[in-house]
Design a protein around this motif. Structure first.
Motif, short mmCIF file in Angstrom:
data_model
loop_
_atom_site.label_atom_id
_atom_site.label_comp_id
_atom_site.label_asym_id
_atom_site.label_seq_id
_atom_site.Cartn_x
_atom_site.Cartn_y
_atom_site.Cartn_z
N ILE A 18 46.88 47.56 42.63
CA ILE A 18 46.41 46.36 43.32
C ILE A 18 46.92 45.15 42.57
N ASP A 19 47.08 44.07 43.28
CA ASP A 19 47.43 42.79 42.66
C ASP A 19 46.15 42.08 42.28
N ALA A 20 46.29 41.05 41.49
CA ALA A 20 45.11 40.24 41.11
C ALA A 20 44.43 39.73 42.38
N PRO A 21 43.12 39.90 42.46
CA PRO A 21 42.41 39.46 43.66
C PRO A 21 42.32 37.94 43.75
N PRO A 22 42.41 37.39 44.96
CA PRO A 22 42.26 35.95 45.13
C PRO A 22 40.79 35.54 44.93
N PRO A 23 40.55 34.25 44.75
CA PRO A 23 39.18 33.76 44.50
C PRO A 23 38.15 34.24 45.52
N ALA A 24 38.50 34.28 46.80
CA ALA A 24 37.54 34.68 47.83
C ALA A 24 37.08 36.12 47.62
N LEU A 25 38.01 37.01 47.24
CA LEU A 25 37.62 38.40 46.99
C LEU A 25 36.77 38.52 45.73
N LEU A 26 37.07 37.72 44.73
CA LEU A 26 36.23 37.74 43.51
C LEU A 26 34.81 37.28 43.84
N ARG A 27 34.70 36.22 44.64
CA ARG A 27 33.36 35.74 45.03
C ARG A 27 32.62 36.78 45.87
N ALA A 28 33.35 37.45 46.77
CA ALA A 28 32.74 38.49 47.60
C ALA A 28 32.21 39.63 46.73
N LEU A 29 33.04 40.08 45.78
CA LEU A 29 32.60 41.17 44.90
C LEU A 29 31.45 40.74 44.00
N ALA A 30 31.49 39.51 43.53
CA ALA A 30 30.39 39.02 42.69
C ALA A 30 29.08 39.10 43.47
N THR A 31 29.14 38.74 44.74
CA THR A 31 27.95 38.83 45.60
C THR A 31 27.54 40.29 45.79
N GLY A 32 28.50 41.12 46.13
CA GLY A 32 28.20 42.53 46.39
C GLY A 32 27.70 43.29 45.18
N LEU A 33 28.23 42.93 44.01
CA LEU A 33 27.84 43.63 42.78
C LEU A 33 26.67 42.95 42.07
N ALA A 34 26.20 41.83 42.62
CA ALA A 34 25.10 41.07 42.03
C ALA A 34 25.39 40.73 40.57
N LEU A 35 26.59 40.18 40.37
CA LEU A 35 27.03 39.74 39.04
C LEU A 35 27.46 38.28 39.13
N PRO A 36 27.33 37.55 38.03
CA PRO A 36 27.88 36.19 38.02
C PRO A 36 29.39 36.23 38.24
N LEU A 37 29.89 35.29 39.01
CA LEU A 37 31.32 35.22 39.31
C LEU A 37 32.15 35.24 38.03
N ARG A 38 31.69 34.55 37.03
CA ARG A 38 32.45 34.45 35.77
C ARG A 38 32.74 35.82 35.16
N VAL A 39 31.83 36.77 35.29
CA VAL A 39 32.04 38.10 34.73
C VAL A 39 33.24 38.76 35.41
N LEU A 40 33.33 38.66 36.73
CA LEU A 40 34.48 39.23 37.44
C LEU A 40 35.76 38.46 37.14
N GLN A 41 35.67 37.14 37.05
CA GLN A 41 36.85 36.35 36.72
C GLN A 41 37.42 36.74 35.36
N GLU A 42 36.54 36.91 34.38
CA GLU A 42 37.01 37.28 33.04
C GLU A 42 37.64 38.67 33.03
#
Length: 135
Positions: free
Chosen positions: A54-78
């Motif tokens: 997979i390629d690096a996910p765009p911001p919208a997918l990171l925000r979607a996963l942060a919501t789905g995984l109930a994690l702060p966005l920053r954790v997924l971004q890092e």
């Protein structure tokens, strides 16, 4: 995409879904970007978990996963920055607990941060006493 040396992002998604005890389909249903409405799709999430090209996910997918995984966005971004860009955040533990704590701290009020600091100090004093060190 060639072989990846790092799997921070893949591991985070797979481990967090397991912690939540939800299926891939449930994660798909929960993973909707609150800003754009974009949804992380089952096939893509499956590829992420299996570390398949997979390629690096765009911001919208990171925000979607942060919501789905109930994690702060920053954790997924890092995790994504570490895996896809080779950037490493300054983390104090091998697991992601410190990262998660640090990310949640940013969401807390001053009073909540003071409470958490007091709890940490209490643990440190107890550990010091149990190890025979003076307070």
């Amino acid at each position: 995409m060639g072989e990846q040396d790092r799997t921070d992002f893949n591991d985070l998604v797979r481990e967090r879904r397991a912690e939540l005890g939800i299926s891939l389909r449930e994660l798909e249903a929960r993973s909707v970007d609150p800003e754009t409405g974009e949804q992380a799709r089952f096939g893509w999430i499956s590829k992420v978990e299996k570390s398949r090209g997979i390629d690096a996910p765009p911001p919208a997918l990171l925000r979607a996963l942060a919501t789905g995984l109930a994690l702060p966005l920053r954790v997924l971004q890092e995790a994504a920055a570490a895996q896809f860009l080779g950037l490493t955040a300054y983390v104090w533990s091998a697991d992601r607990t410190t990262r998660v704590l640090a990310a949640h701290i940013e969401e807390m009020s001053d009073a909540e941060r003071r409470q958490l600091a007091d709890i940490a100090e209490t643990f440190a004093r107890r550990r010091a006493r149990s190890e025979g060190a003076p307070d």
